[in-house]
Design a protein around this motif. Structure first.
Motif, short mmCIF file in Angstrom:
data_model
loop_
_atom_site.label_atom_id
_atom_site.label_comp_id
_atom_site.label_asym_id
_atom_site.label_seq_id
_atom_site.Cartn_x
_atom_site.Cartn_y
_atom_site.Cartn_z
N UNK A 121 4.18 -7.18 -92.73
CA UNK A 121 4.99 -6.01 -92.39
C UNK A 121 4.16 -4.74 -92.23
N UNK A 122 2.89 -4.79 -92.63
CA UNK A 122 2.03 -3.61 -92.51
C UNK A 122 1.06 -3.70 -91.33
N UNK A 123 1.36 -4.57 -90.38
CA UNK A 123 0.47 -4.73 -89.22
C UNK A 123 0.27 -3.42 -88.46
N UNK A 124 1.35 -2.67 -88.27
CA UNK A 124 1.24 -1.43 -87.51
C UNK A 124 0.37 -0.42 -88.25
N UNK A 125 0.53 -0.34 -89.56
CA UNK A 125 -0.31 0.57 -90.34
C UNK A 125 -1.78 0.16 -90.23
N UNK A 126 -2.00 -1.14 -90.22
CA UNK A 126 -3.38 -1.63 -90.15
C UNK A 126 -4.04 -1.26 -88.83
N UNK A 127 -3.36 -1.53 -87.71
CA UNK A 127 -3.98 -1.24 -86.42
C UNK A 127 -4.14 0.26 -86.21
N UNK A 128 -3.23 1.05 -86.77
CA UNK A 128 -3.38 2.51 -86.68
C UNK A 128 -4.63 2.97 -87.42
N UNK A 129 -4.87 2.38 -88.59
CA UNK A 129 -6.07 2.77 -89.34
C UNK A 129 -7.33 2.27 -88.65
N UNK A 130 -7.30 1.04 -88.13
CA UNK A 130 -8.47 0.52 -87.42
C UNK A 130 -8.82 1.39 -86.21
N UNK A 131 -7.80 1.83 -85.49
CA UNK A 131 -8.06 2.66 -84.30
C UNK A 131 -8.64 4.01 -84.69
N UNK A 132 -8.32 4.49 -85.89
CA UNK A 132 -8.84 5.79 -86.33
C UNK A 132 -10.34 5.76 -86.58
N UNK A 133 -10.92 4.57 -86.67
CA UNK A 133 -12.35 4.43 -86.93
C UNK A 133 -13.19 4.48 -85.65
N UNK A 134 -12.52 4.48 -84.49
CA UNK A 134 -13.23 4.52 -83.22
C UNK A 134 -13.75 5.93 -82.93
N UNK A 135 -14.95 6.01 -82.43
CA UNK A 135 -15.53 7.30 -82.05
C UNK A 135 -15.00 7.73 -80.68
N UNK A 136 -15.13 9.02 -80.39
CA UNK A 136 -14.72 9.52 -79.07
C UNK A 136 -15.51 8.82 -77.96
N UNK A 137 -16.78 8.54 -78.24
CA UNK A 137 -17.63 7.92 -77.22
C UNK A 137 -17.11 6.55 -76.82
N UNK A 138 -16.63 5.79 -77.79
CA UNK A 138 -16.10 4.46 -77.48
C UNK A 138 -14.77 4.55 -76.74
N UNK A 139 -13.93 5.49 -77.17
CA UNK A 139 -12.63 5.66 -76.50
C UNK A 139 -12.83 6.12 -75.06
N UNK A 140 -13.91 6.88 -74.84
CA UNK A 140 -14.19 7.41 -73.50
C UNK A 140 -14.44 6.30 -72.48
N UNK A 141 -14.74 5.10 -72.95
CA UNK A 141 -14.92 3.97 -72.04
C UNK A 141 -13.60 3.56 -71.39
N UNK A 142 -12.49 3.98 -72.02
CA UNK A 142 -11.17 3.60 -71.51
C UNK A 142 -10.46 4.76 -70.82
N UNK A 143 -10.56 5.94 -71.40
CA UNK A 143 -9.87 7.11 -70.85
C UNK A 143 -10.81 8.31 -70.89
N UNK A 144 -10.52 9.31 -70.07
CA UNK A 144 -11.33 10.53 -70.08
C UNK A 144 -10.43 11.73 -69.80
N UNK A 145 -11.04 12.90 -69.70
CA UNK A 145 -10.27 14.11 -69.42
C UNK A 145 -9.32 14.45 -70.55
N UNK A 146 -8.20 15.10 -70.22
CA UNK A 146 -7.22 15.49 -71.24
C UNK A 146 -6.67 14.30 -72.03
#
Length: 280
Positions: free
Chosen positions: A223-248
């Motif tokens: 039942x805590x799957x959503x909390x888990x993936x939210x926390x895991x995503x918070x560990x990603x750096x801006x540089x890694x996220x930039x591979x998927x999206x950019x700009x605003x």
């Protein structure tokens, strides 16, 4: 007669394998469960939840003990069949896993009876209702998610019993299922961004890929799957996220991910962490 002796030997063998699981204390004095002797005095005011509705409150859609037990037994049979499909279990091995599952089911209902007795004895009101809720919530979660997770007697018995090629096949199957379920969780999480960020299909695919490459499945789903993936995503750096999206959109996605940091302590308190092979 020979078959009776064979079944008797199989039952004894299975019982010996499971003895450590079955005879270990299930709810001791230090297990976190409130002892009856420490319960507060019964209140005079009306019930928050009438005792006759307690079962439905705990078991939800299963409604009562009979319905919940049947649901557990159905899931147990399915779990054993899934292992058998991969490992081609012997009759003795099937019996061992069946006994392990029954141990887990009996433990659950023993815990349930303890909580219900405590509820009736203490008759909690609004001031101390949270105490009983802390005991009921885990029962509800298990009823919804299932009994036979990574730390269950069933899994421990299978790990002890299966050797060589059988165990290798089972581990491959478990990995496939774990990866499949985690991908589904990641994809569902990314889809939620449609409410806050207008991502294109390409951006969603890239974001899913970034998350799968840089995060790991949990050691246990529930039942805590959503909390888990939210926390895991918070560990990603801006540089890694930039591979998927950019700009605003980069700022929006990054800021949204960062909100998941607040779940760290909660997940740790629940024993939820990234899966590792040494957990097996």
């Amino acid at each position: 007669m020979a078959r009776k002796h064979l079944l008797r030997r199989q039952t004894l063998s299975a019982a010996l394998l499971l003895s450590a699981l079955a005879t270990s204390p299930t709810w001791g004095e230090d297990d976190g469960w409130i002892e009856f002797g420490d319960a507060p005095q019964q209140q005079e005011q009306g019930w928050m939840i009438p005792p006759e509705q307690f079962d439905q409150w705990v078991f939800q859609h299963a409604s009562n003990i009979q319905g919940q037990r049947k649901e557990f037994e159905t899931k147990l049979a399915l779990a054993i069949d899934n292992v058998n499909d991969v490992c081609q279990l012997t009759e003795e091995q099937r019996l061992t896993l069946r006994l392990a599952g029954e141990i887990e089911i009996n433990r659950y209902f023993a815990k349930y009876k303890q909580v219900k007795a405590y509820y009736i004895k203490t008759k909690p009101d609004q001031n101390n209702f949270n105490d009983i809720w802390q005991l009921i919530q885990p029962l509800q979660q298990i009823a919804q998610v299932g009994l036979f997770g990574e730390d269950s007697a069933l899994v421990k018995a299978s790990q002890e019993m299966l050797k060589g090629e059988q165990r290798s096949r089972l581990r491959e199957l478990e990995k496939e299922r774990r990866d499949y379920r985690y991908r589904a969780l990641v994809e569902a999480y990314v889809m939620l961004f449609d409410d806050v960020a207008p991502l294109s299909s390409t951006q969603r695919e890239r974001l899913v890929a970034v998350l799968l490459e840089n995060t790991w499945p949990p050691n246990v789903f529930g039942t805590n799957d959503q909390h888990y993936i939210m926390h895991q995503s918070s560990l990603l750096s801006r540089k890694k996220i930039e591979k998927a999206v950019d700009g605003p959109l980069l700022d929006l996605v990054y800021d949204t991910f960062q909100k998941g940091k607040g779940y760290k302590s909660f997940l740790e308190s629940q024993g939820i962490k990234p899966y590792a092979e040494e957990d097996e």
